[in-house]
Scaffold this active site. Structure first.
Site, short mmCIF file in Angstrom:
data_model
loop_
_atom_site.label_atom_id
_atom_site.label_comp_id
_atom_site.label_asym_id
_atom_site.label_seq_id
_atom_site.Cartn_x
_atom_site.Cartn_y
_atom_site.Cartn_z
N ASP A 57 0.85 -1.18 0.00
CA ASP A 57 0.00 0.00 0.00
C ASP A 57 0.88 1.22 0.00
O ASP A 57 1.45 1.58 1.01
CB ASP A 57 -0.90 0.00 1.24
CG ASP A 57 -2.35 -0.15 0.86
OD1 ASP A 57 -2.76 0.51 -0.10
OD2 ASP A 57 -3.03 -0.94 1.51
N TRP A 86 5.53 3.45 7.86
CA TRP A 86 6.52 2.58 8.50
C TRP A 86 7.93 3.14 8.43
O TRP A 86 8.90 2.40 8.64
CB TRP A 86 6.43 1.17 7.91
CG TRP A 86 5.31 0.38 8.55
CD1 TRP A 86 4.07 0.15 8.03
CD2 TRP A 86 5.32 -0.22 9.85
NE1 TRP A 86 3.31 -0.56 8.92
CE2 TRP A 86 4.05 -0.80 10.05
CE3 TRP A 86 6.27 -0.31 10.87
CZ2 TRP A 86 3.70 -1.48 11.22
CZ3 TRP A 86 5.93 -0.98 12.04
CH2 TRP A 86 4.65 -1.55 12.21
N ASP A 91 9.51 0.49 3.89
CA ASP A 91 9.35 1.83 3.35
C ASP A 91 10.72 2.47 3.15
O ASP A 91 11.65 2.26 3.94
CB ASP A 91 8.52 2.70 4.30
CG ASP A 91 7.03 2.34 4.23
OD1 ASP A 91 6.62 1.68 3.26
OD2 ASP A 91 6.28 2.72 5.15
N THR A 127 7.78 2.18 -1.35
CA THR A 127 7.83 0.88 -0.66
C THR A 127 8.45 -0.19 -1.57
O THR A 127 8.12 -0.27 -2.75
CB THR A 127 6.39 0.45 -0.27
OG1 THR A 127 5.81 1.48 0.53
CG2 THR A 127 6.39 -0.84 0.53
N TRP A 174 6.11 -3.86 7.84
CA TRP A 174 5.01 -4.79 7.97
C TRP A 174 5.18 -5.91 6.96
O TRP A 174 5.98 -5.79 6.04
CB TRP A 174 3.66 -4.09 7.84
CG TRP A 174 3.13 -3.92 6.44
CD1 TRP A 174 2.25 -4.71 5.78
CD2 TRP A 174 3.46 -2.86 5.52
NE1 TRP A 174 2.01 -4.22 4.52
CE2 TRP A 174 2.73 -3.09 4.34
CE3 TRP A 174 4.30 -1.75 5.58
CZ2 TRP A 174 2.83 -2.24 3.22
CZ3 TRP A 174 4.39 -0.91 4.48
CH2 TRP A 174 3.66 -1.16 3.34
N TYR A 229 7.95 9.61 4.21
CA TYR A 229 7.75 8.43 3.36
C TYR A 229 7.91 8.75 1.87
O TYR A 229 7.31 9.69 1.37
CB TYR A 229 6.34 7.88 3.59
CG TYR A 229 5.93 6.83 2.59
CD1 TYR A 229 6.41 5.52 2.70
CD2 TYR A 229 5.09 7.13 1.53
CE1 TYR A 229 6.05 4.55 1.78
CE2 TYR A 229 4.71 6.16 0.61
CZ TYR A 229 5.20 4.87 0.73
OH TYR A 229 4.85 3.92 -0.18
#
Lengths: 379, 173, 379, 173
Positions: D76, D152, D120, D164, D101, D161
């Protein structure tokens, strides 16, 4: 040459023109500043996450009755926002980096005047503020406005307690294994825990912990309970991803778990009806009704997907009363707390969808007022 | 502030209701403080063009939340009237820049050319509502006080741009 | 229970699966970091103004040959960017506020490594950096990379001189009545003045002014000269909004003003052909050609409007060679300096339009790589 | 990081190639350091669903710049493979978060369920390219290590951020 004389000439020439005109010459003006009146029952605050930038974010203030953009509050890094009960203050829990994307980090709680939309004061808080998709219960005030509770995630979890009279941090409470702060009355908040329990912490007037309880609430190995709750007073309502409603009265030191009920009939559930969205539920306390974003073709991976369909439930009977429909996909809901409540929805297009809960009618869309509104909140 | 609202507003927002370009002898190096001295314009090639499409209303016709409103003939940025302010008021919590650029717009109600200052409202970031560009009387940046590619939040405590007001400062000669 | 033993079990089970599979089980991996090779001739840097936010802005680094997004450089408040001649450094002149939209202002020149896209060093500069729609000639390096020139506007105008070896500010030169800095050789820059003159300042190795001249260039009461110039070596080219080309050789202490010529025939001009755009001209030095964004229906208020049509001119003869067409509206141009040059255009949709100047063909669009790209720059 | 790329990617990006939801006994309060111990998963209701539409290629099929790629079953955010990095590499100048995660994705080439960590990349703001949301194995936030509504970038020097990556950490049991 280019002096005020020249301008004076211009003004004389203009005087000549006046007589030839049907209208009076418009007078010179000065720039004013706008101050809002004290917030009415319907004033709404849209939390804009600004997914494609996320550094300097914002809360947009609107009047859903006149469908007017009233102003904005600039925030740092997807800050959560909360409203004081006396309606005088909007709190935001901001993160700032000295070089915007790097450098020294400073976290502050900022108190904004709800009429001038200017900062009144700020206090530095531990640099632990949770940075998540904005959670409704990440930042809250006590019922008497004395304390503000700020959710931290590092990934250790804790709650910073700010005394708004002293304007200082008075406590940081570890809530290991639990998340968020669901405020209850003047000196209490609950948290939802990974073991399926509700933890309730009671504070004294100094913000120190005087009591902590843990009460089994659900089985996280059997079902998923959406943490994005709604409340009427001290009673909090949660939904599972399958459509059951779990609620608890948190007014005492230990929660009273209330009977479970379902949003759907067995037939509806078989047809795939289930809740989904971000802030997917809201309550109108004056009507004692709850509003839920529903999907007819629900799949597990859709539990956070937006919808155009809202079901209305009587909280006393659990009965479904009406279906509301939005022209645009809604991701988060809020209802106002007055006797003529509105239901508000943030659309994935950045707009606000407005429903009158007296008539059940969709009364309009404020299009494009934000970029990525994760929440709308009300007094 | 003039900006790329072409990126946002590519509809037919260019209305030829300006009175042509005007030249301002820029006094670089000295602040143009609003309130102490109105900006001085040297018109050189005034041309009368078609007025705005709105049917004139008494005195000050048009919709101040529309880019077509006559006072916006040289605006470039977000209209404060859509941002919580009004055509002459900054939105709540923003500060008015005391340094500004000027344009000259013809009021279709009285046919008079007014000097309009486009003060930026500052201290919050882009309002994002009602982006509006009308460049007709704009000059290159070497004449900064007729240029709206500049963020004019210079005379404010914070230099961050929120939106622009359009204020009558007098009548153009 | 939930220990590495469990994982070991999993790995054993997986081993069983391998034999049944036509493929080897994929190995465990670790996270790597990407380092770019030294910039090739075509590497391009798109300056993204982010009109709808403008606090934390960016420069997006792309390879127009492979049409690959290579990375980004975060900047503060619509920072201009400049490239060192040795291609090792990207400079940005950033503004930072302690509370993003308010508070203490800090201006810095940041030196970014062009292979790691990480900051190498920064130096605080006077808090005067011009905050305008990004100007190509607001930030520049001397030909020997010793000095960086930063344009200031308060609205007093000046140029900050940073010594990149000492990594400190060595001078601030007032350029009253003039704007920008057009770099010339190792120790010189020009500015364009409101009285129609070109001012040229020569520095010594310490960054101190040793010479300043002012030379009449055009009549600002008769025509509008677009300040967004282009150059081949020390010769700078400007266009008027009506389509005349004014150029000057700035290699000496005093500019040599070159003969004026026109982009258009009288017939073309009568038909309404005129230049328009933001960085509306660019030069390919290896071809000695200039590229100009042109409008066929030109009106005065369109002098900064984008276009899909680009005319190519031979700089020796002033002859129009070709017309290039873009599928999307372009606002700013740049050409590469090598022998197989590309022409690059920033589209108002946020994309990059790419032309091969050997064939004159549009070779592709990199769509959506930025939000509001005001400039593209090349080594 | 999970985010509202629904706002950006509302096309048919949901591909049912995950292996159902999995529960992770979150150890709040202790960092999940990548490299020292792989995350432990407790599968409870694994179901076999349709695999991704791509025709399998040897070993690791699919396009890593497409949201449909098998490893992205629980991603995500912005795909680093579109941001100057790759499926396992952070873009230039960004820092890998060491806290993350995890999800479990079935590789259509070998039918094996792999544990994927979604690290991330941090220190620059939103890449803005290839926004991709696939939530099937996501848990509510009280099980944070299976939740992607969290930024994260916790285990990095800057918490901002950028994008990912999706890294194979082992095979799920």
């Amino acid at each position: 040459m280019h002096s005020s004389k020249k301008l004076a000439c211009g003004l004389m020439l203009a005087s000549g023109l006046i007589s030839a005109s049907a209208f009076a010459v418009l007078p010179e003006e000065s720039v004013g500043n706008t101050v809002l009146s004290a917030p009415g029952d319907h004033r709404s605050y849209m939390v804009d996450f600004e997914f494609n930038n996320m550094v300097s974010t914002r809360v947009v203030v609107v009047d859903p009755d006149s469908k007017t953009y009233l102003g904005m509050i600039p925030t740092g890094h997807a800050a959560p926002a909360a409203l004081s009960k006396d309606r005088k203050t909007v709190y935001t829990a901001d993160i700032f980096f000295s070089r915007y994307t790097r450098g020294d980090r400073t976290d502050v709680l900022t108190a904004w005047d709800s009429t001038t939309l200017s900062p009144k004061w700020e206090v530095k808080i531990p640099t632990k503020r949770a940075f998540t998709l904005t959670e409704r219960f990440a930042l809250n005030t006590s019922a008497d406005d004395k304390f503000v509770y700020i959710y931290n995630f590092t990934p250790s979890t804790s709650v910073t307690v700010v005394d708004t009279e002293k304007q200082e941090v008075v406590n940081e409470l570890a809530i290991q294994g639990c998340i968020l702060n669901y405020p209850v009355g003047d000196r209490r908040f609950a948290s939802l825990c990974g073991d399926g329990s509700l933890q309730v912490i009671t504070l004294n007037d100094a913000g120190k912990e005087v009591n902590r309880t843990s009460t089994k609430f659900f089985d996280p190995d059997l079902e998923r309970l959406v943490e994005r709750a709604t409340n009427v007073g001290s009673t909090y309502y949660f939904v599972t991803t399958d459509g059951d409603v779990l609620s608890a009265d948190l007014s005492g030191k230990k929660p009273e778990i209330l009977p479970r009920w379902s949003l759907t009939t067995e037939e509806q559930r078989a047809k795939g009806w289930a809740p989904g969205g971000w802030q997917l539920i809201a309550t109108a306390p004056a009507l004692n009704r709850m509003y839920v974003l529903m999907h007819s073709d629900h799949k597990p991976h859709k539990w956070e997907d937006p919808s155009t369909i809202i079901w209305e439930f009587d909280l006393k009977t659990g009965e479904k009363m009406r279906t509301l429909e939005s022209p645009n996909l809604i991701w988060s809901l809020s209802a106002t707390s007055d006797d003529d409540p509105l239901l508000l929805g943030t659309s994935i297009e950045g707009g606000l969808e407005i429903f009158d809960l007296g008539s059940g009618q969709h009364t309009g869309t404020m299009a494009g007022v934000t970029k990525t509104p994760t929440l709308v909140i009300n007094h | 502030m003039k900006f790329l609202d072409r990126f946002f507003e590519r509809s037919s927002r260019h209305v030829a209701n300006t009175t042509g370009r005007r030249h301002f002898i820029a006094k670089f190096g000295s602040l143009l403080a609003i309130g102490t001295a109105a900006p001085v314009l040297l018109p050189i090639d005034r041309t009368s063009k078609a007025l705005a499409a709105e049917s004139p209303k008494a005195g000050d016709p048009g919709d101040p939340t529309s880019c077509d409103y006559w006072r916006y003939c040289s605006v470039d940025g977000f209209l404060c009237s859509c941002c919580g302010g009004s055509v002459t008021s900054c939105p709540p919590g923003t500060e008015t820049s005391q340094v500004t650029w000027v344009g000259t717009c013809r009021n279709p109600a009285d046919g008079i050319d007014y000097i309009i200052s486009y003060n930026d409202c500052c201290g919050k970031h882009s309002c994002g509502q009602c982006a509006c560009t009308r460049n007709d009387s704009e000059e290159p940046m070497y004449r900064p006080f007729n240029n709206n590619d500049i963020n004019w939040c210079l005379g404010a405590e914070s230099n961050v741009y929120n939106c622009t007001v359009a204020v009558i400062r007098g009548i153009a000669t």
